[in-house]
Design a protein around this motif. Structure first.
Motif, PDB file in Angstrom:
ATOM      1  N   ILE A  53       0.635  -1.562   0.038  1.00  0.00           N
ATOM      2  CA  ILE A  53      -0.235   0.049   0.314  1.00  0.00           C
ATOM      3  C   ILE A  53       1.135   0.859   0.024  1.00  0.00           C
ATOM      4  N   MET A  54       1.666   1.414   0.271  1.00  0.00           N
ATOM      5  CA  MET A  54       3.302   2.244   0.904  1.00  0.00           C
ATOM      6  C   MET A  54       3.882   2.198  -0.409  1.00  0.00           C
ATOM      7  N   TRP A  55       4.467   1.424  -1.109  1.00  0.00           N
ATOM      8  CA  TRP A  55       5.025   1.363  -1.871  1.00  0.00           C
ATOM      9  C   TRP A  55       3.945   2.256  -3.805  1.00  0.00           C
ATOM     10  N   LEU A  56       2.768   1.831  -3.077  1.00  0.00           N
ATOM     11  CA  LEU A  56       1.379   1.880  -4.396  1.00  0.00           C
ATOM     12  C   LEU A  56       1.745   3.474  -4.128  1.00  0.00           C
ATOM     13  N   VAL A  57       1.484   4.348  -3.133  1.00  0.00           N
ATOM     14  CA  VAL A  57       0.746   5.602  -2.949  1.00  0.00           C
ATOM     15  C   VAL A  57       1.994   6.173  -2.947  1.00  0.00           C
ATOM     16  N   LEU A  58       3.388   5.974  -2.457  1.00  0.00           N
ATOM     17  CA  LEU A  58       4.759   6.478  -2.930  1.00  0.00           C
ATOM     18  C   LEU A  58       4.786   6.583  -4.963  1.00  0.00           C
ATOM     19  N   VAL A  59       3.870   5.685  -5.659  1.00  0.00           N
ATOM     20  CA  VAL A  59       4.409   5.755  -7.219  1.00  0.00           C
ATOM     21  C   VAL A  59       3.645   6.675  -7.763  1.00  0.00           C
ATOM     22  N   LEU A  60       1.967   6.763  -6.902  1.00  0.00           N
ATOM     23  CA  LEU A  60       1.201   7.289  -7.534  1.00  0.00           C
ATOM     24  C   LEU A  60       1.972   9.144  -7.742  1.00  0.00           C
ATOM     25  N   LEU A  61       2.536   9.132  -6.490  1.00  0.00           N
ATOM     26  CA  LEU A  61       2.845  10.593  -5.926  1.00  0.00           C
ATOM     27  C   LEU A  61       4.060  10.974  -6.635  1.00  0.00           C
ATOM     28  N   LEU A  62       5.802   9.617  -6.986  1.00  0.00           N
ATOM     29  CA  LEU A  62       6.286  10.470  -7.328  1.00  0.00           C
ATOM     30  C   LEU A  62       6.125  10.543  -9.583  1.00  0.00           C
ATOM     31  N   LEU A  63       4.962   9.735  -9.937  1.00  0.00           N
ATOM     32  CA  LEU A  63       5.021   9.603 -10.668  1.00  0.00           C
ATOM     33  C   LEU A  63       4.720  10.956 -11.229  1.00  0.00           C
ATOM     34  N   VAL A  64       3.198  11.286 -10.652  1.00  0.00           N
ATOM     35  CA  VAL A  64       2.013  12.810 -11.007  1.00  0.00           C
ATOM     36  C   VAL A  64       3.289  14.023 -10.685  1.00  0.00           C
ATOM     37  N   ILE A  65       4.824  14.115  -9.012  1.00  0.00           N
ATOM     38  CA  ILE A  65       5.630  14.636  -9.320  1.00  0.00           C
ATOM     39  C   ILE A  65       6.698  15.515 -10.412  1.00  0.00           C
ATOM     40  N   ASP A  66       7.377  13.653 -10.890  1.00  0.00           N
ATOM     41  CA  ASP A  66       7.780  13.655 -11.870  1.00  0.00           C
ATOM     42  C   ASP A  66       7.531  13.763 -13.716  1.00  0.00           C
ATOM     43  N   ALA A  67       6.558  13.867 -13.985  1.00  0.00           N
ATOM     44  CA  ALA A  67       5.128  13.628 -14.940  1.00  0.00           C
ATOM     45  C   ALA A  67       6.308  14.866 -16.014  1.00  0.00           C
ATOM     46  N   PRO A  68       6.689  15.719 -15.906  1.00  0.00           N
ATOM     47  CA  PRO A  68       6.991  16.476 -16.608  1.00  0.00           C
ATOM     48  C   PRO A  68       8.389  16.275 -16.656  1.00  0.00           C
ATOM     49  N   MET A  69       9.393  15.884 -16.092  1.00  0.00           N
ATOM     50  CA  MET A  69      10.479  15.354 -16.759  1.00  0.00           C
ATOM     51  C   MET A  69      10.173  14.305 -17.102  1.00  0.00           C
ATOM     52  N   ILE A  70       9.150  13.185 -16.858  1.00  0.00           N
ATOM     53  CA  ILE A  70       9.558  11.991 -17.562  1.00  0.00           C
ATOM     54  C   ILE A  70       8.692  12.063 -19.403  1.00  0.00           C
ATOM     55  N   ALA A  71       7.704  13.037 -19.515  1.00  0.00           N
ATOM     56  CA  ALA A  71       6.872  14.020 -20.379  1.00  0.00           C
ATOM     57  C   ALA A  71       8.581  13.978 -21.720  1.00  0.00           C
ATOM     58  N   VAL A  72       9.171  15.012 -21.258  1.00  0.00           N
ATOM     59  CA  VAL A  72      10.808  15.654 -22.038  1.00  0.00           C
ATOM     60  C   VAL A  72      11.934  15.059 -22.004  1.00  0.00           C
ATOM     61  N   GLY A  73      11.839  13.353 -21.592  1.00  0.00           N
ATOM     62  CA  GLY A  73      12.818  12.863 -21.106  1.00  0.00           C
ATOM     63  C   GLY A  73      14.196  13.476 -20.738  1.00  0.00           C
ATOM     64  N   ARG A  74      14.034  14.553 -19.452  1.00  0.00           N
ATOM     65  CA  ARG A  74      14.654  15.213 -19.044  1.00  0.00           C
ATOM     66  C   ARG A  74      15.599  14.047 -17.829  1.00  0.00           C
TER      67      ARG A  74
END
Length: 614
Positions: free
Chosen positions: A35-56
């Motif tokens: 449960i904790m891991w899934l919550v963290l995954v969701l948060l990290l993906l939301v936070i890092d989405a701009p970096m992931i989108a541009v491949g930075r």
């Protein structure tokens, strides 16, 4: 658990007398971890989405790691770790391990038929660090469940994620090896907690062998674990005194290191390297294994005899190392060119002691493990069970060693934060339970104290905010006390699209942007920030610091046809600082030497380009 009715400063002391929570039964702790891991995954993906989108990538090493995996999948030999597009045609032999490449390459191979090459790579570089985080949480959760209930497991997972130095190594696209170092150190800690000395020693030895194969920076941590196992043997009373754990770990380390060396490096390079495991290190591990197994064979009744054997083993190991590899006595970077050492290595803050860091990061680097060490002491004091007191003693010694290592090499503090999470989480939960029955004011103060325990830089950040809000005082704030880096405006993707349309050539770039260009284009670069390419690094640094005429000679010798600079990252600013009239400073002021021509190769990329005439 007994009620606690004091503010948090004294609450932690009172917590040592609280009843010990019952250990988690079965596998109920697994659900808390997931449960904790899934919550963290969701948060990290939301936070890092701009970096992931541009491949930075967050670090140049991550980009070059992907380049290494690509080369492997493209047909480069498993045993060949050269980067041939750096300092071509000879290339630069990397000191990295194929162990870290395996999960990335495997995931790309599995996903490529479903998603195509580009999306498969993106999925892999996002997922693998998150799986590293899952492995970390599983290991701390499993160890927590041996001593505490499932509620504590959840809190410990939260504390693990709050540790900034640790979480940074496991964010999406952070595919370098540092996250796996944390995982393997935690695996060794789980081995230390095993009830069976032989099984625990085997886990410790194999985990340390993998840790050292990934990075030789694990040597001090290896010494800490073996030292704790030796202490266990000395503290046992005859006839129950046993060095079985130490001997098993030493043999597993020696054999595991040989197996990993042959499996990932082969026999093509048997030279002595100071920056990675070499045959001399395998010999050292063999000497340690032979010496510690003698303790089992002889089984001395007197501790003085056992100590003498260990001292003799240590002396033989040290003599062998200094005799065969005296050039390594100063560490992996001692032989660096003086120019590279001063202008590059001393500027790599993650490799420096904590006092070289900005204040907020420095406090977090040592503060999080220090809180964990205090928590271990409280748990040791509060335990009435001899076995648990022995465990907290051992855990505290390992954490103290990790704290000292992390204080001297900042990036190693991620491991210390992982080791600190269990005791810190246990004490935090006791404090939270105690705060439920105290008056409101004390409760508020208590929660503030808990926040500071978990995030030691908070007072610094709060002070900076206060100073910045005072009219006329903002200019007194020291910029190095912040912990949020400036985000560059440079678009490597846009620049790469323009560069990829040109014929392959040698680019003369600042060290830090080379990997991002390599991974996006078919171009070559003179150097990146990797010490085995020190000759190219020397030329890049000397050219940007030197006069235009000096730079011209260097660039011509390197056959480079283009210069590219991202003006808002730290490296160009460093060159300007050290050489206000050097080539970099003149280029950034718009002063173009006669042998260069300013070209707008990638409009909108914010990257500056110059073509070398002729």
């Amino acid at each position: 658990m007994a009620d606690i009715s004091l503010p948090v400063s004294s609450m932690a002391r009172r917590a040592v007398s609280a009843d010990q929570p019952r250990a988690a039964t079965g596998h109920a702790w697994l659900s808390r971890v997931l449960i904790m891991w899934l919550v963290l995954v969701l948060l990290l993906l939301v936070i890092d989405a701009p970096m992931i989108a541009v491949g930075r990538f967050g670090d140049p090493d991550d980009a070059l790691r992907l380049m290494e995996v690509r080369d492997l999948l493209g047909g480069q030999s498993w045993f060949d770790l050269h980067q041939y597009r750096i300092a071509a045609p000879a290339g630069v032999p990397m000191h990295w391990s194929r162990l870290v490449d395996v999960p990335l390459a495997a995931m790309i191979l599995v996903l490529r038929p479903l998603l195509g090459g580009a999306l498969a790579e993106t999925a892999a570089i996002v997922a693998v660090p998150l799986l590293t985080l899952l492995a970390t949480l599983m290991l701390v959760g499993r160890l927590t469940a041996k001593f505490f209930d499932t509620e504590t497991v959840g809190i410990v997972c939260l504390v693990t994620a709050i540790g900034g130095p640790l979480l940074f190594q496991m964010t999406p696209m952070r595919i370098d090896h540092h996250g796996w170092q944390v995982v393997l150190a935690l695996a060794a800690l789980n081995g230390l907690a095993a009830r069976d000395a032989l099984r625990g020693g085997l886990v410790i030895g194999v985990a340390l062998a993998a840790l050292l194969a990934i990075s030789i920076e694990g040597l001090p941590m290896t010494a800490v674990f073996l030292g704790v196992l030796a202490l266990r043997g000395f503290l046992g009373e005859p006839p129950t005194r046993s060095f079985a754990g130490l001997a098993t770990a030493s043999v597993a380390l020696a054999l595991g290191s040989v197996a990993i060396f042959l499996g990932t490096r082969g026999i093509g390079d048997l030279a002595t390297h100071c920056d990675q495991i070499s045959p001399i290190h395998l010999a050292l591990f063999g000497v340690v294994a032979l010496g510690t197994t003698q303790l089992i064979t002889l089984n001395p009744a007197r501790w003085q005899v056992a100590a003498g054997l260990l001292v003799a083993t240590s002396a033989a190991t040290l003599a062998l190392y200094l005799g065969v590899a005296p050039q390594c006595r100063g560490g992996a970077f001692v032989a660096l060119d003086p120019v590279v050492y001063h202008y590059w290595y001393e500027g790599v803050s993650e490799g420096m002691p904590f006092w070289h860091l900005p204040l907020g990061i420095a406090i977090e680097t040592v503060g999080v493990p220090l809180v964990g060490l205090v928590s271990v002491a409280l748990l040791w004091l509060g335990s009435d069970d001899a076995q648990q007191r022995a465990w907290w003693r051992d855990h505290g010694l390992v954490l103290a060693g990790a704290l000292l290592i992390g204080a001297m090499v900042a990036r190693a503090s991620a491991t210390a934060c992982g080791l600190a999470a269990i005791p810190t989480g246990a004490i935090v939960l006791r404090c939270i339970i105690g705060l439920r029955t105290v008056p409101p004011l004390r409760r508020v103060l208590g929660y503030i104290g808990i926040f500071v325990m978990l995030m030691p830089p908070l007072p610094v950040l709060a002070w900076n905010k206060i100073v910045a809000a005072i009219p006329g005082q903002a200019h007194h704030q020291t910029p190095t006390t912040g912990i949020t880096p400036t985000i560059s405006r440079c678009s490597y993707r846009a620049a790469a699209q323009a560069l990829d349309r040109l014929p392959a050539t040698d680019l003369f770039l600042p060290l830090d942007i080379g990997p991002d260009i390599l991974v996006r284009t078919h171009q070559r670069v003179v150097a990146t920030g990797h010490h085995r390419g020190a000759a190219g690094m020397h030329d890049v640094i000397s050219a940007f610091l030197g006069s235009p005429d000096e730079a011209h000679a260097i660039i011509a010798r390197r056959h480079a046809t283009l210069i590219a600079v991202c003006p808002d990252i730290p490296e160009p600013a460093n060159y300007v600082h050290y050489a206000p009239n050097g080539l970099m400073a003149q280029l950034l002021r718009g002063q173009t030497p006669a042998w260069l021509e300013r070209v707008d190769l990638a409009p909108g990329s914010h990257i500056l380009f110059w073509r070398v005439k002729g």
